[in-house]
Design a protein around this motif. Structure first.
Motif, mmCIF file in Angstrom:
data_model
loop_
_atom_site.group_PDB
_atom_site.id
_atom_site.type_symbol
_atom_site.label_atom_id
_atom_site.label_comp_id
_atom_site.label_asym_id
_atom_site.label_seq_id
_atom_site.Cartn_x
_atom_site.Cartn_y
_atom_site.Cartn_z
ATOM 1 N N ALA A 162 35.179 47.561 28.530
ATOM 2 C CA ALA A 162 34.693 47.734 29.905
ATOM 3 C C ALA A 162 34.939 46.461 30.716
ATOM 4 N N ALA A 163 34.766 45.292 30.106
ATOM 5 C CA ALA A 163 35.024 44.029 30.806
ATOM 6 C C ALA A 163 36.511 43.852 31.110
ATOM 7 N N VAL A 164 37.367 44.249 30.183
ATOM 8 C CA VAL A 164 38.817 44.162 30.406
ATOM 9 C C VAL A 164 39.229 45.094 31.548
ATOM 10 N N ILE A 165 38.674 46.287 31.576
ATOM 11 C CA ILE A 165 38.973 47.232 32.655
ATOM 12 C C ILE A 165 38.517 46.673 33.996
ATOM 13 N N ALA A 166 37.312 46.091 34.038
ATOM 14 C CA ALA A 166 36.803 45.504 35.282
ATOM 15 C C ALA A 166 37.688 44.346 35.740
ATOM 16 N N ALA A 167 38.168 43.532 34.807
ATOM 17 C CA ALA A 167 39.054 42.417 35.166
ATOM 18 C C ALA A 167 40.381 42.934 35.719
ATOM 19 N N ASN A 168 40.912 43.980 35.122
ATOM 20 C CA ASN A 168 42.158 44.562 35.629
ATOM 21 C C ASN A 168 41.991 45.125 37.032
ATOM 22 N N ILE A 169 40.886 45.797 37.276
ATOM 23 C CA ILE A 169 40.630 46.332 38.619
ATOM 24 C C ILE A 169 40.521 45.182 39.615
ATOM 25 N N ALA A 170 39.811 44.112 39.233
ATOM 26 C CA ALA A 170 39.659 42.963 40.129
ATOM 27 C C ALA A 170 41.003 42.321 40.439
#
Length: 68
Positions: A42-50
């Protein structure tokens, strides 16, 4: 063809589902390897979106510079 906005929206929903699923798993079984991996994903996905939606040096976001 799927637009970048649709993909980013689905990724955001996936990240939210992973966090909620990890919380439910933690309440049921305790903090384990699967819960940790779900939160990391979930943190990796959030970083990619950012990365995709934040503006770069040119002042434009990567998502707006892609093919239309």
């Amino acid at each position: 063809m799927i637009s970048a906005d649709t993909v980013l929206s689905l990724l955001a929903l996936l990240g939210l589902a992973l966090v909620l699923g990890a919380a439910a798993l933690w309440r049921r079984q305790g903090f384990g390897k699967q819960t940790t991996l779900m939160l990391i994903l979930a943190a990796v996905i959030a970083a990619n979106i950012a990365i995709w939606v934040s503006p770069g040096a040119s002042g434009k976001a990567l998502v707006s510079e892609g093919p239309k």
